[in-house]
Design a protein around this motif. Structure first.
Motif, mmCIF file in Angstrom:
data_model
loop_
_atom_site.group_PDB
_atom_site.id
_atom_site.type_symbol
_atom_site.label_atom_id
_atom_site.label_comp_id
_atom_site.label_asym_id
_atom_site.label_seq_id
_atom_site.Cartn_x
_atom_site.Cartn_y
_atom_site.Cartn_z
ATOM 1 N N SER A 97 0.770 -1.252 -0.139
ATOM 2 C CA SER A 97 0.140 0.026 0.025
ATOM 3 C C SER A 97 0.852 1.314 0.016
ATOM 4 O O SER A 97 0.416 2.438 0.106
ATOM 5 C CB SER A 97 -0.855 0.053 1.100
ATOM 6 O OG SER A 97 -0.195 -0.164 2.292
ATOM 7 N N ARG A 99 2.512 3.126 -2.228
ATOM 8 C CA ARG A 99 2.367 4.077 -3.146
ATOM 9 C C ARG A 99 0.978 4.675 -3.070
ATOM 10 O O ARG A 99 0.865 6.074 -3.246
ATOM 11 C CB ARG A 99 2.346 3.654 -4.688
ATOM 12 C CG ARG A 99 2.491 4.716 -5.550
ATOM 13 C CD ARG A 99 2.685 4.078 -7.182
ATOM 14 N NE ARG A 99 1.309 3.839 -7.590
ATOM 15 C CZ ARG A 99 0.966 2.842 -8.522
ATOM 16 N NH1 ARG A 99 1.836 2.177 -9.062
ATOM 17 N NH2 ARG A 99 -0.075 3.021 -9.068
ATOM 18 N N TYR A 100 0.075 3.774 -2.522
ATOM 19 C CA TYR A 100 -1.276 4.411 -2.410
ATOM 20 C C TYR A 100 -1.145 5.392 -0.917
ATOM 21 O O TYR A 100 -1.718 6.469 -1.069
ATOM 22 C CB TYR A 100 -2.198 3.685 -1.888
ATOM 23 C CG TYR A 100 -3.081 2.935 -3.251
ATOM 24 C CD1 TYR A 100 -4.203 3.522 -3.632
ATOM 25 C CD2 TYR A 100 -2.478 1.900 -3.755
ATOM 26 C CE1 TYR A 100 -4.887 2.981 -4.775
ATOM 27 C CE2 TYR A 100 -3.134 1.356 -4.990
ATOM 28 C CZ TYR A 100 -4.415 1.882 -5.560
ATOM 29 O OH TYR A 100 -4.781 1.361 -6.509
ATOM 30 N N GLY A 103 0.614 8.885 -1.802
ATOM 31 C CA GLY A 103 -0.223 9.793 -2.753
ATOM 32 C C GLY A 103 -1.289 10.072 -2.224
ATOM 33 O O GLY A 103 -2.324 11.077 -2.566
ATOM 34 N N PRO A 105 -4.313 7.369 -0.323
ATOM 35 C CA PRO A 105 -5.028 6.403 -0.760
ATOM 36 C C PRO A 105 -6.144 6.723 -1.405
ATOM 37 O O PRO A 105 -6.478 5.963 -2.395
ATOM 38 C CB PRO A 105 -5.323 5.354 0.523
ATOM 39 C CG PRO A 105 -5.014 6.503 1.520
ATOM 40 C CD PRO A 105 -4.264 7.450 1.200
ATOM 41 N N ARG A 107 -7.313 9.430 -2.886
ATOM 42 C CA ARG A 107 -6.941 10.458 -4.244
ATOM 43 C C ARG A 107 -6.296 9.297 -5.235
ATOM 44 O O ARG A 107 -6.782 9.393 -6.409
ATOM 45 C CB ARG A 107 -5.704 11.334 -3.864
ATOM 46 C CG ARG A 107 -5.367 12.184 -4.729
ATOM 47 C CD ARG A 107 -4.442 13.311 -4.616
ATOM 48 N NE ARG A 107 -3.887 14.118 -5.591
ATOM 49 C CZ ARG A 107 -2.695 13.700 -6.217
ATOM 50 N NH1 ARG A 107 -1.883 12.939 -5.674
ATOM 51 N NH2 ARG A 107 -2.287 14.671 -6.974
ATOM 52 N N ASN A 108 -5.159 8.492 -4.910
ATOM 53 C CA ASN A 108 -4.852 7.560 -5.924
ATOM 54 C C ASN A 108 -5.955 6.570 -6.520
ATOM 55 O O ASN A 108 -5.759 6.182 -7.744
ATOM 56 C CB ASN A 108 -3.801 6.656 -5.432
ATOM 57 C CG ASN A 108 -2.369 7.242 -5.288
ATOM 58 O OD1 ASN A 108 -2.317 8.360 -6.130
ATOM 59 N ND2 ASN A 108 -1.697 6.909 -4.524
ATOM 60 N N LYS A 111 -7.966 8.522 -8.892
ATOM 61 C CA LYS A 111 -7.220 9.015 -10.110
ATOM 62 C C LYS A 111 -7.190 7.526 -10.944
ATOM 63 O O LYS A 111 -7.385 7.509 -12.301
ATOM 64 C CB LYS A 111 -5.833 9.392 -9.692
ATOM 65 C CG LYS A 111 -5.012 9.726 -10.925
ATOM 66 C CD LYS A 111 -3.760 10.349 -10.832
ATOM 67 C CE LYS A 111 -2.722 9.491 -10.023
ATOM 68 N NZ LYS A 111 -1.247 9.706 -10.036
ATOM 69 N N ASN A 112 -6.989 6.559 -10.517
ATOM 70 C CA ASN A 112 -6.918 5.205 -11.248
ATOM 71 C C ASN A 112 -8.119 4.831 -11.719
ATOM 72 O O ASN A 112 -8.229 4.420 -12.942
ATOM 73 C CB ASN A 112 -6.355 4.153 -10.454
ATOM 74 C CG ASN A 112 -4.795 4.340 -9.835
ATOM 75 O OD1 ASN A 112 -4.361 5.114 -10.281
ATOM 76 N ND2 ASN A 112 -4.439 3.397 -8.929
ATOM 77 N N TYR A 132 -1.441 9.911 -15.293
ATOM 78 C CA TYR A 132 -0.835 9.054 -14.363
ATOM 79 C C TYR A 132 0.108 9.436 -13.547
ATOM 80 O O TYR A 132 0.188 9.361 -12.591
ATOM 81 C CB TYR A 132 -0.659 7.735 -14.871
ATOM 82 C CG TYR A 132 -0.369 6.480 -14.183
ATOM 83 C CD1 TYR A 132 -1.387 5.895 -13.375
ATOM 84 C CD2 TYR A 132 0.984 6.122 -13.960
ATOM 85 C CE1 TYR A 132 -1.076 4.956 -12.541
ATOM 86 C CE2 TYR A 132 1.335 5.038 -13.139
ATOM 87 C CZ TYR A 132 0.356 4.520 -12.377
ATOM 88 O OH TYR A 132 0.513 3.407 -11.516
ATOM 89 N N ARG A 133 1.004 10.082 -14.197
ATOM 90 C CA ARG A 133 2.310 10.603 -13.516
ATOM 91 C C ARG A 133 2.117 11.784 -12.680
ATOM 92 O O ARG A 133 1.909 12.384 -11.977
ATOM 93 C CB ARG A 133 3.213 11.089 -14.528
ATOM 94 C CG ARG A 133 3.801 10.189 -15.426
ATOM 95 C CD ARG A 133 4.940 10.203 -16.280
ATOM 96 N NE ARG A 133 5.376 9.022 -16.955
ATOM 97 C CZ ARG A 133 5.118 8.875 -18.359
ATOM 98 N NH1 ARG A 133 4.552 10.027 -18.976
ATOM 99 N NH2 ARG A 133 5.483 7.767 -18.883
#
Length: 133
Positions: A97, A99-100, A103, A105, A107-108, A111-112, A132-133
């Motif tokens: 988790s 990376r989630y 940024g 969780p 929000r990521n 976005k995905n 994505y970046r």
């Protein structure tokens, strides 16, 4: 390619993956995993963190992994489905988790989901990779 399928079912299984789970099983990660698994059920396309595996012959016959900047599985998995079944097994694969969390969780996850939605609206993988970046 498995011609007889599992347990003699007669289904030609060409690829598979697992349900998504995070090493953290608290809110909001359990909700994000549940929604990601629901998305996979609706779209029929497992994401990269769901451990997609493919039999060699099916990989070759499908033309291999596409050279696109993002959304590779959304190009690749439909090609595989033309050859046979792509099964999502009920067992969970556990992913980080980190990376989630970094940024945010929710929000990521939003976005995905937006990126998947925009892909189905026809936005190019190149433009989506910028988002994505």
């Amino acid at each position: 390619v498995i011609e007889k399928g599992f347990f003699g079912s007669g289904i030609k299984l060409v690829a598979g993956s697992y349900h998504l789970g995070f090493e953290r099983v608290d809110f909001p990660y359990d909700v994000i995993a549940g929604l990601a698994n629901f998305r996979t059920h609706i779209t029929g396309v497992p994401q990269g963190d769901q451990t997609l595996f493919v039999w060699r012959e099916a990989y070759a016959r499908s033309g291999g992994y596409p050279d696109v900047e993002l959304m590779e599985e959304y190009v690749f998995v439909p090609r595989l489905r033309r050859l046979g079944e792509v099964r999502v097994f009920s067992e969970k694969v556990t992913t980080s988790s980190r990376r989630y969390a970094a940024g945010g969780p929710i929000r990521n996850a939003l976005k995905n989901s937006l990126i998947v939605f925009l892909y189905y609206l026809g936005v190019s993988p190149k433009k989506l990779s910028q988002l994505y970046r």
